[in-house]
Design a protein around this motif. Structure first.
Motif, PDB file in Angstrom:
ATOM      1  N   CYS A  20       0.830  -1.205   0.000  1.00 58.54           N
ATOM      2  CA  CYS A  20       0.000   0.000   0.000  1.00 58.54           C
ATOM      3  C   CYS A  20       0.864   1.254   0.000  1.00 58.54           C
ATOM      4  O   CYS A  20       0.577   2.212  -0.716  1.00 58.54           O
ATOM      5  CB  CYS A  20      -0.938   0.005   1.202  1.00 58.54           C
ATOM      6  N   ALA A  21       1.930   1.231   0.812  1.00 63.36           N
ATOM      7  CA  ALA A  21       2.817   2.395   0.871  1.00 63.36           C
ATOM      8  C   ALA A  21       3.625   2.511  -0.418  1.00 63.36           C
ATOM      9  O   ALA A  21       3.879   3.606  -0.912  1.00 63.36           O
ATOM     10  CB  ALA A  21       3.755   2.274   2.065  1.00 63.36           C
ATOM     11  N   SER A  65       5.127  -3.633  10.920  1.00 70.33           N
ATOM     12  CA  SER A  65       4.734  -4.294   9.676  1.00 70.33           C
ATOM     13  C   SER A  65       3.306  -4.820   9.790  1.00 70.33           C
ATOM     14  O   SER A  65       2.915  -5.397  10.798  1.00 70.33           O
ATOM     15  CB  SER A  65       5.668  -5.456   9.364  1.00 70.33           C
ATOM     16  N   HIS A  66       2.559  -4.624   8.717  1.00 71.99           N
ATOM     17  CA  HIS A  66       1.172  -5.108   8.641  1.00 71.99           C
ATOM     18  C   HIS A  66       1.057  -5.973   7.372  1.00 71.99           C
ATOM     19  O   HIS A  66       0.068  -5.899   6.675  1.00 71.99           O
ATOM     20  CB  HIS A  66       0.236  -3.900   8.604  1.00 71.99           C
ATOM     21  N   THR A  67       2.151  -6.716   7.110  1.00 70.89           N
ATOM     22  CA  THR A  67       2.319  -7.627   5.953  1.00 70.89           C
ATOM     23  C   THR A  67       2.632  -6.900   4.640  1.00 70.89           C
ATOM     24  O   THR A  67       2.727  -5.680   4.612  1.00 70.89           O
ATOM     25  CB  THR A  67       1.088  -8.544   5.676  1.00 70.89           C
ATOM     26  N   MET A  68       2.733  -7.681   3.568  1.00 69.17           N
ATOM     27  CA  MET A  68       2.990  -7.133   2.231  1.00 69.17           C
ATOM     28  C   MET A  68       1.699  -6.670   1.571  1.00 69.17           C
ATOM     29  O   MET A  68       1.666  -5.646   0.897  1.00 69.17           O
ATOM     30  CB  MET A  68       3.634  -8.196   1.325  1.00 69.17           C
ATOM     31  N   THR A  69       0.610  -7.464   1.730  1.00 67.59           N
ATOM     32  CA  THR A  69      -0.622  -7.195   0.961  1.00 67.59           C
ATOM     33  C   THR A  69      -1.913  -7.132   1.784  1.00 67.59           C
ATOM     34  O   THR A  69      -2.984  -6.988   1.217  1.00 67.59           O
ATOM     35  CB  THR A  69      -0.831  -8.303  -0.104  1.00 67.59           C
ATOM     36  N   HIS A  70      -1.815  -7.269   3.114  1.00 70.10           N
ATOM     37  CA  HIS A  70      -3.000  -7.309   3.971  1.00 70.10           C
ATOM     38  C   HIS A  70      -3.900  -8.498   3.608  1.00 70.10           C
ATOM     39  O   HIS A  70      -5.129  -8.441   3.677  1.00 70.10           O
ATOM     40  CB  HIS A  70      -3.802  -6.001   3.879  1.00 70.10           C
ATOM     41  N   ASP A  71      -3.272  -9.583   3.203  1.00 67.95           N
ATOM     42  CA  ASP A  71      -4.014 -10.798   2.863  1.00 67.95           C
ATOM     43  C   ASP A  71      -4.524 -11.452   4.152  1.00 67.95           C
ATOM     44  O   ASP A  71      -4.043 -11.131   5.242  1.00 67.95           O
ATOM     45  CB  ASP A  71      -3.070 -11.768   2.126  1.00 67.95           C
ATOM     46  N   SER A  72      -5.488 -12.356   4.009  1.00 73.08           N
ATOM     47  CA  SER A  72      -5.961 -13.106   5.169  1.00 73.08           C
ATOM     48  C   SER A  72      -4.975 -14.234   5.453  1.00 73.08           C
ATOM     49  O   SER A  72      -4.878 -15.198   4.698  1.00 73.08           O
ATOM     50  CB  SER A  72      -7.352 -13.684   4.887  1.00 73.08           C
ATOM     51  N   LEU A  73      -4.218 -14.127   6.539  1.00 75.67           N
ATOM     52  CA  LEU A  73      -3.159 -15.105   6.811  1.00 75.67           C
ATOM     53  C   LEU A  73      -3.714 -16.465   7.236  1.00 75.67           C
ATOM     54  O   LEU A  73      -3.146 -17.499   6.900  1.00 75.67           O
ATOM     55  CB  LEU A  73      -2.204 -14.579   7.894  1.00 75.67           C
TER      56      LEU A  73
END
Ligand SMILES: [Zn+2]
Length: 330
Positions: free
Chosen positions: A116-117, A218-226
């Protein structure tokens, strides 16, 4: 009703008792915020900046706000300890939250989604609700929407609309990201919604925040459902690669990890340790017990439009007075 309840609690000294209890038990209140702006969005509510200011004033009077990295430390304070965190990296943080945090000299943690960033992509959950919102405000006469062989009723009533689309939201949460992306693009095209590329913080914005004392997580790379990702390689990418990539971009260590939508499992928590983080943040609406020295941080979500409702959550009254209406997304 809550206003009356709150006044009664205050006049009977319940707040003082609760504060003493939190100090005695060494409980830290960790708050999770998302968006602060003047938008009216019933699907993914923002906190009004004036309400946010009043809320921080309340926190300043009743709590000792500590740095996110001091969370596990046994710091002695005269008031109960509180940590402020923000999720997702919304741009409205810079103009509506940061000046208020500065005014009260409050440090905070902000979790960033690398993609996102880096690419100014809106988080998919936001895109989903934006599309539903666009529909609810349009003159569109479509009465139902078909997705994945199912019909979803498009009511103009906001509460009914949220209810009707909740199963689709859950379905998307469990859909692999490439497939989800195709669906979202199609959904946006059908309702003529253009994703807002201005709504997320850029790396330059993040530098501005850091210069003012904001710690980046960090809030992950893609905000996918882990929890619905079974491929370990993919999970490792979301956990480890995000730490390395964000750290490189900001020129600083990244010690905190924040689970997207709060979703986690014991296996995921183990992987977060292995990926080199010191702390991981949950969204379980509980207080964090400092005595356990656990690196798994309980957080309370704050998202109401009214100041009083937010104070209720800050004081963790929601754990004592259960609300019949619970938000299903965070
Ligand atoms: Zn998030």
């Amino acid at each position: 009703v809550r206003g009356i309840v709150f006044t009664i609690l205050k006049s009977f000294g319940a707040l003082k008792l609760l504060n003493r209890y939190k100090r005695k038990k060494n409980l830290t209140t960790v708050l999770c915020f998302h968006r602060v702006n003047y938008e009216i969005d019933p699907f993914f509510p923002s906190i009004n900046p004036d309400v946010f200011h009043e809320l921080l004033k309340y926190i300043n009077d009743h709590f000792a706000v500590i740095h996110p990295s001091d969370i596990g430390k046994n710091i002695k304070t005269s008031k109960p300890k509180l940590v402020i965190t923000f999720d997702d990296g919304y741009k409205d943080f810079i103009c509506h939250a940061l000046p208020v945090l500065e005014e009260f000299k409050m440090p905070c943690l902000h979790s960033i989604v690398y993609g996102c960033a880096d690419k100014n992509n809106q988080i998919w959950t936001q895109r989903f609700w934006n599309t539903i919102k666009a529909y609810s405000r349009s003159d569109n006469d479509i009465l139902s929407f078909s997705a994945y062989d199912k019909e979803y009723a498009l009511s103009k009533d906001v509460d009914q609309l949220i209810k009707a689309f909740h199963p689709l939201f859950v379905l998307l949460l469990n859909t692999p990201k490439q497939e989800r992306e195709l669906f979202l693009q199609d959904f946006e095209n059908k309702l003529q919604v253009i994703p807002d590329i201005e709504s997320m913080m850029t790396w330059d914005d993040i530098q501005v925040c850091m210069a003012k004392g904001v710690e980046v997580a960090s809030h992950t790379m893609t905000h996918d459902s882990l929890v619905s990702t079974t491929d370990r390689k993919e999970l490792w990418f979301e956990l480890n690669q995000s730490r390395i990539a964000i750290s490189e971009k900001i020129g600083n260590e990244v010690n905190h990890f924040v689970f997207p939508n709060g979703e986690n499992s014991s296996e995921l928590r183990k992987m977060v340790y292995e990926a080199g983080y010191k702390y991981m943040h949950l969204l379980d609406d509980q207080l964090y017990d400092t005595t356990t020295q656990s690196n798994e941080i309980s957080r309370i979500s704050v998202y109401h439009t009214s100041l009083l409702e937010n104070i209720f959550r800050v004081e963790s009254f929601h754990n004592f007075v259960k609300s019949p209406y619970r938000r299903f997304f965070k």
